[in-house]
Design an enzyme around this catalytic site. Structure first.
Site, short mmCIF file in Angstrom:
data_model
loop_
_atom_site.label_atom_id
_atom_site.label_comp_id
_atom_site.label_asym_id
_atom_site.label_seq_id
_atom_site.Cartn_x
_atom_site.Cartn_y
_atom_site.Cartn_z
N CYS A 454 15.88 -64.93 49.71
CA CYS A 454 17.20 -64.43 49.34
C CYS A 454 17.83 -65.29 48.25
O CYS A 454 18.65 -64.81 47.47
CB CYS A 454 18.11 -64.36 50.56
N HIS A 827 21.54 -68.13 54.49
CA HIS A 827 21.23 -66.91 53.75
C HIS A 827 22.07 -66.86 52.48
O HIS A 827 23.20 -67.34 52.46
CB HIS A 827 21.53 -65.70 54.64
#
Length: 996
Positions: A454, A827
């Site tokens: 990510c 993330h």
């Protein structure tokens, strides 16, 4: 006496003869004796207990120790001292390679005789530290059970305070590594007993210290959710969950399922391993926790996780019905998994080959448990028959197997199906079966996460949304000898023209992968961005030019061409320059050095430093309909520190010092308030960055991006150990260091240095401070006298009288957000919008950009949220408030685009002219063909899945009224997502296979 005892024990006499002689020695030991004799006997008994090669010798050693502990307490206390225990625990006892395994038993035996001694507290303190150290070394289940037995009998030795919390977490780590190496039933029962002792200790601690429960559960989740390639956590962790109070269940599950820092892969790993716990015998409430987490995931619509986990684990759960000891819990989990998986027959059909054999086995068992399970299983099978009719050939063997069992009525079936569905809205699951995925309604394309990538996806989307950079990359000529830039061009082209909802950046990842990055691990997106830009810059710098097409087409004037010919694309788009000056405070000599940068890394000021000018962007709803325009004095130049100037005339207004600012907004009709209320004399302008605009201060303890930039550009004193070596003074002197921006990049990249090294924990920690982000930023750029005339050619002002600072405006275009508390985890996702020039065909004659189409430029440009494969509409309000709602989600990397102005007019003119003549970039033939072929392939995949969907719908029952409510929404497809099925697991036929 010790010699006699040793001779007796080592003799070859029968044990009954030895026992009589030993008994006499023990009786004699109850009489008074000198300390030297006591010491000798204690040493011998210790040796027998710890290194005796037979159980008999260890028993003799134990008896003697107990006698001396009772009848000679002072000598025993002197012998059983802290130094001796420390040696036992850290060095062991016995020859190298054959250290005794009974040290913990020995300490537990001796502790009962020193509980009231003066040295007791010292011993307890030592043991509190040493048991924590032992647990951190991951001892075997047997040794861990001995530690637990010792601490259960002597709770004074349990670590306290923060150490107690760490002890609980490390104990869970230990249990996660427990493995039973033997398949014998006796060894397995011994292993289970050892696990129960360890988990029982956790229960004891939790009862007295309830605050340790949630951190312990967090550690447990960390273990079972780990996606790193390592040994699978032991099912023994199930023994921990059974002791968690059920009243905590709702809160724990709610926190887990709503934690944005937990990735889908981590959640899938965790729930999959929890489902494996159904094989743990004698565990209580494990099925309740598994079902609660599955329901929690359904509540937050994590359907892809539920589908993946169900398809991969349901056969394994089904196989556990063979074992009475775990049958009840396994059936509860199986029932929920099947009854909730209502969008597809896949899960039920996986079980069809196994059902007849299980039914036959349960009938053969002929027990109350088996009879009850058969009836429940038959009810479940008929629910599935009702839900997924139309497969007579597949169902016939199963129907034959259960034909003698009771059949539930239709109301009961409807009740069970309605009670356990993931959602009452069928359209929410339409995208999962058949697995048709459509492009996001935003028209943008997502990027597939290739395993903690990510960080790369967020950076790529931010670069893609930098429209000037994207157009330049897409305009690359074929055969440009820049392999990495070519791969980026292909990736951008697919993001621009593909029909897929998301594409895989695998090829670009492998090409741009920093060699020191660990595959599959989370990485720092800022580090990746720096590496990527540096690679692209160096690649072009070796002689490959990407503006060749513009040059050959004569789209650039001679002056512009000469100005930018020697710059790479990265330098043109992201390159700026900064002057670092150091002034000796003794001789006032100034040395300076100019260096290029592609991003500014902004540290956070110390908490005790008063950074003035902290400005918060006004909420969207408070912004009036005034256009954001450069102020009239946007090009006014300010004095630089350390530069002598003529004194201003008495009638002149002194120019205020320059600083980083945000743009203020006002309602129509309001008088424009100046940013600085008072004029500041030239003599006060020692630091052009010290008087940041104070028109809109944020809360006292808050930070803003201008605060961080001002701190970055503020003077730094070099004293004490950091003294500066002045060449003029030829010695170390106190000095002042200051940085000044001399050339503003077209795209300004700001990295907020949120990760710092904590020397106490030896780990990188994250600064979670909320930082307000201005949508428009004013940046002070130092303009030298010789550059002033060139800079002002694009403006309405004449030559600049003297050197100084000028204001450059920047518009926010991307924000990369990190969700989590560590750079090694969490993330990344990003907010982005496309910022373009307000007037597409260059600047008006006066050089001042005007808003186009009467738009509120900064707040009406659409924002998008890019989160791997998911792309959705967003807003600046969401960007501004993300950390307020989710404290672990913080802005990390910011992209600003320079507004067209005096300093940037050459590049803006060139880009605008190229855009006017060429419009959208035209791709070369090979690239267009590749995109076209992939789009055709995607359409073929959709057509195939559409046929499967039609066949699926035709097989559903038409008559029952209960189905009509769900069927109303069958054509709605409001959600997006995807999943890839994993292989199912089978059962095991042995007791060892049941548990492990």
């Amino acid at each position: 006496m010790d010699k006699i005892l040793e001779a007796v024990v080592m003799s070859s006499y029968p044990n009954n003869v030895k026992q009589g002689l030993v008994r006499r020695v023990i009786e004699a030991a109850k009489q008074p004796m000198d300390s030297e004799q006591c010491w000798s006997m204690l040493e011998l008994s210790t040796k027998l207990y710890l290194t005796g090669d037979t159980k008999y010798k260890r028993e003799i050693g134990k008896e003697v120790l107990e006698v001396y502990g009772h009848y000679h307490p002072e000598e025993f206390e002197e012998f059983f001292n802290v130094r001796f225990l420390l040696s036992l625990l850290q060095e062991g006892y016995g020859p190298l390679g054959k250290r005794s395994h009974y040290v913990l038993d020995y300490i537990q035996l001796g502790l009962q005789f020193v509980l009231e001694s003066p040295s007791a507290n010292s011993i307890f303190s030592l043991l509190r530290i040493e048991v924590l150290r032992k647990v951190c070394e991951r001892p075997s289940p047997k040794q861990c059970a001995k530690i637990s037995k010792l601490l259960t009998q002597h709770p004074q030795c349990i670590p306290t305070g923060k150490h107690q919390l760490l002890f609980c977490q490390q104990l869970i780590r230990c249990i996660g590594q427990f493995q039973c190496v033997s398949e014998g039933e006796e060894e397995i029962m011994e292993f289970l007993e050892q696990v129960n002792k360890v988990s029982g200790l956790l229960q004891r601690i939790w009862r007295t210290q309830t605050s340790a429960i949630l951190p312990s559960l967090k550690e447990l989740f960390t273990v079972i959710s780990s996606t790193e390639e390592q040994e699978v956590p032991s099912n023994a962790l199930a023994s921990v969950v059974q002791f968690v109070p059920l009243e905590l269940m709702d809160g724990v599950i709610r926190n887990l399922t709503n934690d944005d820092s937990i990735t889908d892969m981590q959640m899938m790993m965790a729930i999959g391993r929890m489902i494996d716990w159904v094989s743990w015998p004698l565990g209580k409430n494990i099925d309740k926790w598994i079902i609660a987490l599955l329901k929690g995931l359904a509540a937050v619509k994590k359907f892809s996780i539920l589908i993946e986990v169900t398809l991969s684990k349901i056969e394994k759960v089904f196989s556990k019905l063979l074992y009475p000891i775990v049958r009840e819990g396994a059936f509860s989990v199986l029932q929920y998994m099947l009854l909730s998986f209502q969008h597809s027959h896949e899960a039920f059909h996986l079980l069809l080959p196994h059902i007849p054999r299980l039914v036959a086995s349960l009938k053969k068992e002929d027990s109350n448990s088996a009879t009850s399970s058969l009836e429940q299983l038959a009810e479940l099978i008929h629910c599935m028959f009702f839900r997924f009719s139309g497969f007579p050939d597949l169902y016939e063997p199963v129907l034959e197997a259960v034909k003698a069992l009771p059949i539930p009525n239709e109301d009961r079936i409807k009740h069970l199906l309605g009670q356990n569905a993931w959602t009452s809205q069928k359209n929410e699951l339409a995208c999962f079966y058949p697995r048709l995925a459509s492009k996001s309604e935003t028209g943008k394309i997502g990027l597939i996460n290739l395993g903690n990538t990510c960080y790369m996806n967020s950076i790529i989307q931010s670069l893609f949304m930098a429209s000037d950079f994207r157009h330049s990359v897409l305009n690359l000529t074929e055969g440009n000898s820049q392999p990495l830039m070519t791969k980026l061009q292909w990736l951008f082209a697919f993001l621009e023209h593909s029909q897929r909802p998301a594409i895989s950046p695998e090829s670009f990842l492998s090409a741009s992968w920093p060699p020191w990055f660990t595959p599959g691990a989370q990485q720092d997106c800022s580090e990746y961005l720096k590496y990527l830009l540096d690679r692209l810059h160096e690649e072009e710098k070796t002689g490959k030019r990407i503006y060749q097409k513009l040059k050959e087409s004569s789209l650039m004037s001679q002056a512009v061409e000469q100005h930018y010919l020697n710059k790479t694309l990265i330098e043109k788009m992201f390159g700026g320059k900064m002057m670092t000056k150091i002034r000796c405070l003794k001789c006032l000599n100034v040395s300076s050095r100019e260096e290029a940068f592609t991003d500014l890394s902004l540290a956070f000021p110390p908490s005790d430093r008063n950074v003035r000018g902290s400005t918060s962007v006004l909420p969207v709803e408070e912004i009036g309909p005034q256009f954001i325009e450069p102020s009239e004095n946007a090009g006014q130049l300010m004095g630089s520190p350390w530069i002598r100037r003529k004194a201003p005339k008495a009638s002149d207004h002194a120019a205020p010092p320059m600083s980083v600012e945000t743009v203020s907004f006002q309602e129509p009709g309001e008088a424009a308030n100046p940013i600085h209320g008072d004029d500041v004399g030239v003599d006060a302008a020692k630091d052009p960055l010290s008087t940041f605009g104070e028109q809109a201060c944020a809360p006292k303890d808050s930070r803003s991006v201008p605060d961080l930039i001002n701190y970055f550009l503020s003077p730094e004193r070099l004293t004490a150990e950091n003294k500066y070596h002045c060449e003029k003074c030829a010695s170390l002197q106190d000095a002042e260091k200051v940085a000044e921006l001399t050339e503003g990049p077209h795209y300004l990249i700001l990295t907020l240095l949120r990760f710092s090294f904590d020397p106490r924990t030896m780990k990188r920690k994250k600064i979670l401070d909320n930082v307000s982000i201005p949508v428009v930023l004013k940046l002070p750029i130092l303009v030298a006298p010789e550059e002033a005339e060139e800079v002002c050619q694009c403006g309405k002002d004449g030559a600049v009288p003297g050197s100084g600072f000028m204001t450059v405006l920047y518009d926010l275009c991307s924000v990369v957000v990190h969700s989590g508390i560590s750079s090694e985890s969490g993330h990344y996702y990003c907010y982005s919008r496309e910022c373009t020039d307000t007037i597409p065909h260059g600047l008006p004659g006066d050089g001042v950009p005007k808003p186009a189409s009467d738009k509120h430029l900064d707040f009406e440009i659409q924002w998008y949220l890019f989160n791997d494969t998911r792309v959705s509409f967003s807003s600046f309000e969401s960007v501004s408030n993300v950390t307020s709602f989710f404290p672990k989600d913080t802005a990390y990397v910011l992209f600003y685009r320079q507004r067209p102005g005096r300093q940037s007019c050459l590049l803006h003119e060139a880009l605008a002219e190229a855009g006017r003549l060429h419009g959208e970039p035209s791709l070369h033939k090979d690239l267009m063909e590749a995109i076209s072929k992939d789009n055709i392939l995607f359409l073929q995949e959709q057509e195939k899945e559409a046929r499967n969907r039609a066949a699926y719908i035709s097989a559903l029952p038409k008559s029952p009224l209960w189905w009509r409510d769900l069927d109303r929404d069958k054509d709605d497809d409001n959600s997006s997502g995807g999943c890839s099925p994993a292989a199912g697991g089978g059962g095991s036929g042995s007791f060892h296979g049941l548990v492990f």
